[in-house]
Design an enzyme around this catalytic site. Structure first.
Site, PDB file in Angstrom:
ATOM      1  N   LYS A 143      84.921   5.471  62.830  1.00  0.00           N
ATOM      2  CA  LYS A 143      85.470   4.121  63.005  1.00  0.00           C
ATOM      3  C   LYS A 143      86.619   4.129  64.009  1.00  0.00           C
ATOM      4  CE  LYS A 143      85.832   1.643  59.356  1.00  0.00           C
ATOM      5  NZ  LYS A 143      86.103   0.774  58.232  1.00  0.00           N
ATOM      6  N   ARG A 184      92.339   1.323  56.632  1.00  0.00           N
ATOM      7  CA  ARG A 184      90.918   1.565  56.335  1.00  0.00           C
ATOM      8  C   ARG A 184      90.568   3.031  56.547  1.00  0.00           C
ATOM      9  NH1 ARG A 184      88.370  -3.731  57.101  1.00  0.00           N
ATOM     10  NH2 ARG A 184      89.863  -4.991  58.238  1.00  0.00           N
ATOM     11  N   GLY A 194      81.216   2.144  52.081  1.00  0.00           N
ATOM     12  CA  GLY A 194      81.707   1.747  50.760  1.00  0.00           C
ATOM     13  C   GLY A 194      82.164   2.887  49.869  1.00  0.00           C
ATOM     14  N   MET A 254      84.720   5.087  50.451  1.00  0.00           N
ATOM     15  CA  MET A 254      86.160   5.343  50.423  1.00  0.00           C
ATOM     16  C   MET A 254      86.907   4.007  50.451  1.00  0.00           C
ATOM     17  SD  MET A 254      86.406   8.792  52.672  1.00  0.00           S
ATOM     18  CE  MET A 254      85.612   8.114  54.112  1.00  0.00           C
ATOM     19  N   ARG A 303      79.597   0.597  65.532  1.00  0.00           N
ATOM     20  CA  ARG A 303      79.037   1.957  65.528  1.00  0.00           C
ATOM     21  C   ARG A 303      77.564   1.829  65.879  1.00  0.00           C
ATOM     22  NH1 ARG A 303      79.137   2.182  58.967  1.00  0.00           N
ATOM     23  NH2 ARG A 303      77.797   0.383  58.818  1.00  0.00           N
ATOM     24  N   HIS A 345      51.747  25.426  42.944  1.00  0.00           N
ATOM     25  CA  HIS A 345      50.355  25.227  43.351  1.00  0.00           C
ATOM     26  C   HIS A 345      50.069  23.743  43.581  1.00  0.00           C
ATOM     27  CE1 HIS A 345      46.037  24.522  42.553  1.00  0.00           C
ATOM     28  NE2 HIS A 345      45.889  25.630  43.262  1.00  0.00           N
ATOM     29  N   SER A 356      50.901  35.907  62.711  1.00  0.00           N
ATOM     30  CA  SER A 356      51.182  34.585  62.155  1.00  0.00           C
ATOM     31  C   SER A 356      52.116  34.779  60.971  1.00  0.00           C
ATOM     32  CB  SER A 356      49.880  33.907  61.715  1.00  0.00           C
ATOM     33  OG  SER A 356      50.179  32.660  61.150  1.00  0.00           O
ATOM     34  N   ASP A 411      55.356  33.607  51.677  1.00  0.00           N
ATOM     35  CA  ASP A 411      55.557  34.938  51.108  1.00  0.00           C
ATOM     36  C   ASP A 411      56.777  35.624  51.703  1.00  0.00           C
ATOM     37  OD1 ASP A 411      53.729  35.672  49.026  1.00  0.00           O
ATOM     38  OD2 ASP A 411      52.125  35.331  50.484  1.00  0.00           O
ATOM     39  N   CYS A 432      52.208  29.949  59.718  1.00  0.00           N
ATOM     40  CA  CYS A 432      51.274  29.143  58.931  1.00  0.00           C
ATOM     41  C   CYS A 432      51.762  28.901  57.511  1.00  0.00           C
ATOM     42  CB  CYS A 432      49.883  29.776  58.924  1.00  0.00           C
ATOM     43  SG  CYS A 432      49.862  31.417  58.183  1.00  0.00           S
ATOM     44  N   TYR A 440      52.894  28.578  68.364  1.00  0.00           N
ATOM     45  CA  TYR A 440      52.400  27.389  67.653  1.00  0.00           C
ATOM     46  C   TYR A 440      52.893  27.396  66.208  1.00  0.00           C
ATOM     47  CZ  TYR A 440      48.965  30.427  65.376  1.00  0.00           C
ATOM     48  OH  TYR A 440      48.384  31.413  64.635  1.00  0.00           O
TER      49      TYR A 440
HETATM   50  C1  PEP Z   1      52.356  32.299  53.386  1.00  0.00           C
HETATM   51  O1  PEP Z   1      52.607  33.191  52.582  1.00  0.00           O
HETATM   52  O2  PEP Z   1      53.212  31.684  54.023  1.00  0.00           O
HETATM   53  C2  PEP Z   1      50.956  31.893  53.603  1.00  0.00           C
HETATM   54  C3  PEP Z   1      50.637  31.037  54.551  1.00  0.00           C
HETATM   55  O3  PEP Z   1      50.035  32.365  52.729  1.00  0.00           O
HETATM   56  P1  PEP Z   1      49.838  31.832  51.238  1.00  0.00           P
HETATM   57  O4  PEP Z   1      50.694  30.633  51.065  1.00  0.00           O
HETATM   58  O5  PEP Z   1      48.405  31.557  51.105  1.00  0.00           O
HETATM   59  O6  PEP Z   1      50.297  33.011  50.449  1.00  0.00           O
HETATM   60 MG    MG Z   2      50.993  34.445  51.917  1.00  0.00          MG
END
Ligand code: PEP
Ligand code: MG
Length: 887
Positions: free
Chosen positions: A22, A91, A100, A102, A332, A446, A769, A774, A837, A857
């Site tokens: 401010k 202020r 709001g 303070m 702002r 899961h 990858s 894990d 991944c 990637y």
């Molecule tokens: C991981 O471990 O990041 C992975 C992609 O394999 P998973 O989740 O199947 O163990």
């Molecule tokens: Mg894994």
């Protein structure tokens, strides 16, 4: 000597760290020549010093007094002058906006003597006494914690007896007396009459309000650091409550909800700012001001245009009109909805105000995620029944079912699958259900991972739910919900309601799925535009985690340029489970080979489908990863079945054999046990069968005129010799399949030892990858299935980490392993392709990290592909924004 006070004419907007947002913007508006009442800012440094010691830093108030004298000279009016008093507003204003949270105290400087001067100068005695009672009320509450109701109650009593024109001057004077008594009763002394004492106490109480409970809670939620402190702005009062030619309002330079062009705001005549906030009287739309005070309205429009041009973004402002004279009290860069963020960014590009690159920095992956999911319309919604962890976004409504079969059976009607936790057997139910609700597990349970993968709404870990599938009911407190009753679950906030909450579909999701034209509406057009630009500038590829042709095709529509992880375990569930059982129970090589031969054709068919859906693009197929006993019935269930049979004097038959096998394979820590590459090395022929299936599928696609690009990936490798052994075997198999293209063989890097020996491993790997699920689990020694439901809440609460490391990559620890593996892997094998991944591949903040770490990637669930595309574009244009997606 440290300096703690800056006049508005000294600062500018670049100094928000010291002056607060401010203060810095008031200084900026002053520099622009806009009508800002004179004032100064006490810095965040002063606040931090005060918070550390409990006392103002030495010399602070002398500095305040010196600045005050300058303002008095400029205005030719003095604080405490009974003839013509200067009044001040005090202020708060931290680095980041905390609306709001303070404190503010207005009308500092009024006392028994100056109130008369104010009455004389304004010619309005009622106004003067009303201002005085406001000061006692705000000061009493803010500085001394007097409950506001005490004052409000007395005010309401006076209003009730007043005529339609409101309380008279005499009534207000009496009210001031009453307020003073309330003050003295609570505080033990009279309301301070010395204006400078009022000012210093007000400044100190604003400092203290940084640590109020609500401010702390807000900061935790918004991830604002606790150690910043607030600045305090002291400004000459201007009055919007001086009659019908005065007023106060808030305005936005564009509509902050939709982004639509044109000023937008609310105005309240004859009022002070806090009346607007308190909702005491109804405001009118800003457009009304054009009628009430056309000159001020026109001037306000000019100022807003100036501000937008200057800040090059949507601005919000607070203003006051005092007897026809317009004053700016705040501006702002304004907060906005996710939709408005996209629309405004695209408009500003069209208007030539910002570049397309800058537009990418104005929107976030998290905002795009919000726009992709249907949302509940919560107008008039009841209190939620319970709250869990919002694990996969969306708004789902359906009848409660407690098992997968019931979910699958209710195909025509939306259902919510309610489970304590899910396991691979629940997959058909999860596919059939509109949403999934569990009482255990967190964002990487899961249920969460699978639901996100499918774009299914999911709320996990709603611990208040006592789920009893046998009785077909779930209890929350003393409320029992039975199978068939309708519930609504919100995968963003984790809220669960009984009954149906109306849902609004998402046009952005429909556009991304190819169901709506890019020009369908301004929001869709903006998303189209910005995503297109992100694709043009990003260096990071975006692939998808997809296990079925349908997911692969969907991912491709959403912009994925390949499959970065095809998990093969899902291919062994359902009807094929008996074939895996056969493999596990095989007695001798001949039986084992027969079992594998029986699995081969269906595996091949799976791969043909996915390769076809991703024709011409890479498909990384991971060899089997989970422990084999996951394909067998659970130990407890088998034990019970066998015990029942034995008690009845019956032969337990196959259950007996399975029980022996499950007992033999039982592991105390299956996540650290016989899984991944270890399986391939101890179960002869298993990986060879999968490799053959990949190669034969690719050959079939080639024969059909396709362009298959499979890659084979080995999970859980920790030592180069593991990979070398699998690779030898795989290459022998590949050499024996005619007509297949070259198939690279790479590895996941998902245990610390693999990262630490990446140079050695790269010698055997065509690509890496990172399996960050894990890798996070093993680097931290956190069981990914358990910790989010057990102690993560406490860790987040205590700030040990700001967000779960399973959700956002831990850049310092796990990230260090990643950086090391990238550098050493590429040193050993120049040009090594490296991707990720794990779940982090779809998290916008983590994507920024992966871009910076030099990955090629990211791979994520299909629904997160557009989010990753946007995040990768942002990372390319503003690499230094690092992990700032969330704010
Ligand atoms: C991981 O471990 O990041 C992975 C992609 O394999 P998973 O989740 O199947 O163990
Ligand atoms: Mg894994």
């Amino acid at each position: 000597m440290a300096r703690y006070v800056y006049d508005f004419i000294e600062g500018d907007r670049s100094r928000a760290d010291v002056l607060g947002g401010k203060g810095a913007n008031l200084a900026e508006m002053t520099r622009l020549g806009l009508p800002v009442p004179p004032g100064f800012t006490v810095t965040t440094d002063a606040c931090r010093a005060h918070l550390a010691t409990g006392a103002p830093p030495a010399g602070l108030f002398e500095e305040v007094n010196a600045h005050l004298r300058e303002i008095e000279a400029r205005l030719d009016r003095k604080l405490g002058d009974p003839g013509d008093p200067l009044l001040l507003a005090v202020r708060s204003g931290g680095r980041y906006s905390m609306p709001g949270m303070m404190e503010t105290i207005l009308d500092i400087g009024l006392n028994d003597a100056t109130v008369g001067g104010l009455a004389a100068r304004s010619g309005d005695e009622r106004f003067a006494w009303d201002s005085y009672r406001r000061l006692i009320q705000m000061f009493g509450h803010t500085v001394h914690g007097i409950p506001p109701e005490e004052f409000a109650h007395e005010l309401a009593a006076v209003r009730a007896t007043a005529g339609p024109a409101g309380p008279s001057a005499g009534q207000l004077r009496d009210l001031v007396d009453t307020y003073k008594k309330i003050f003295a009763r609570h505080v033990g002394h009279d309301f301070p009459q010395a204006p400078h004492e009022q000012l210093f106490l007000a400044i100190r109480s604003v400092f203290a309000s940084w640590n109020s409970e609500r401010a702390r809670i807000y900061r935790r939620q918004e991830r604002i650091p606790d150690d910043l402190g607030t600045a305090v702005n002291v400004m000459a009062m201007v009055f919007g409550n001086l009659g019908p030619d005065s007023g106060t309002g808030v305005a936005f330079t564009r509509d902050p909800a939709t982004g639509a062009p044109g000023v937008y705001g609310d105005y309240l005549a004859d009022a002070q700012g806090e009346d607007v906030v308190a909702g005491i009287r109804n405001t009118v739309p800003l457009a009304e001001l054009a009628r009430l005070d056309p000159v001020s309205f026109r001037r306000l429009g000019e100022i807003m245009a100036t501000l937008e041009r200057h800040y090059r973004d949507l601005c919000d402002i607070e203003f006051t009109i005092e007897r026809g004279r317009l004053w700016m009290l705040q501006t702002r860069v304004g907060k906005r909805t996710a939709a408005a963020a996209f629309v405004i960014a695209a408009q500003l590009v069209d208007e030539g105000v910002i570049t397309a690159d800058e537009a990418l920095t104005r929107v976030t992956g998290a905002q795009l995620a919000q726009l992709m999911f249907p949302a509940f319309d919560l107008t008039g919604a009841p209190e939620p029944l319970a709250v869990g962890v919002g694990a996969s976004p969306g708004a789902a409504v359906g009848r409660v079912v407690f098992d997968s079969a019931a979910a699958a059976a209710a195909a025509t009607e939306p259902v919510i699958l309610v489970r304590r936790e899910t396991n691979p057997d629940d997959l058909p139910g999860m596919i059939a259900a509109a949403g999934v609700l569990t009482s255990r597990g967190g964002k990487t349970s899961h249920a969460a991972v699978v639901a996100r993968g499918m774009g299914r709404t999911c709320v996990c870990g709603a611990e208040a739910l006592r789920i009893d599938p046998e009785r077909g009911e779930v209890a929350v407190g003393d409320r029992v919900v039975r199978a068939g009753e309708v519930i609504s679950i919100d995968g963003d906030t984790g809220r669960i309601w009984l009954g149906e909450i109306p849902v609004q579909p998402s046009p952005v999701a429909r556009y991304l799925a190819g169901e709506l034209d890019a020009e369908a509406d301004p929001l869709v057009a903006a998303v189209h535009r910005l995503l297109g630009h992100a694709d043009a500038v990003r260096k990071l590829g975006v692939r998808a985690n997809a296990d079925t042709p349908r997911d692969a095709a969907r991912a491709r529509r959403l912009g994925a340029t390949g499959v970065g992880l095809c998990r093969t375990e899902h291919m062994f569930l359902g009807e094929r489970r008996s074939l895996v059982e056969r493999l596990i129970l095989a007695d001798g090589p001949a039986e084992r080979e027969a079992a594998l031969a029986a699995l081969l054709p269906s595996q091949r068919a799976d791969f043909v489908g996915i390769l076809a859906a991703m024709d011409g693009l890479p498909v990384t197929i991971r060899l089997l990863d989970p422990p084999l006993h996951e394909f067998l019935p659970p130990l407890a269930e088998l034990t019970a079945r066998v015990a029942r049979a034995e008690a009845l004097g019956e032969d337990p038959g196959r259950d007996g054999t399975l029980l022996t096998a499950v007992r033999r394979m039982h592991e105390a820590n299956p996540m650290l046990g016989l899984r991944g590459v270890r399986l391939g090395l101890v179960v002869p022929g298993l990986f060879a069968m999968q490799v053959r299936a990949v190669a034969e599928a690719a050959a079939e696609r080639v024969r059909a005129g396709g362009d298959p690009r499979p890659e084979i990936m080995v999970p859980l490798v920790g030592d180069v010799r593991e990979l070398a052994a699998v690779r030898d075997e795989a290459e022998r198999v590949l050499a024996g399949v005619d007509g297949a293209p070259e198939i690279p063989i790479g590895t996941m890097i998902e245990v610390p030892r693999a990262a630490l020996t990446a140079g050695e491993i790269a010698a055997e790997a065509h690509f890496f990858s990172f399996g960050t699920n894990d890798l996070t689990q093993t680097a931290w020694a956190f069981s990914r299935d358990d910790v989010e439901g057990s102690f993560f809440g406490a860790y987040l609460e205590r700030g040990i980490f700001p967000v779960s490391p399973f959700e956002r990559i831990d850049a310092t620890g796990v990230g260090r392993l990643i950086r090391l593996a990238v550098v050493e892997g590429r040193a050993a094998r120049p040009g090594l392709t490296v991707g990720v991944c794990g779940e982090h591949g779809g998290d916008p903040d983590s994507v920024a990290f992966f871009a910076e770490a030099g990955l090629d990637y990211v791979s994520c669930s299909p629904y997160r592909v557009p989010i990753a595309r946007l995040a990768a574009g942002r990372a390319a244009v503003a690499p230094t924004t690092g992990t700032s997606d969330s704010r």
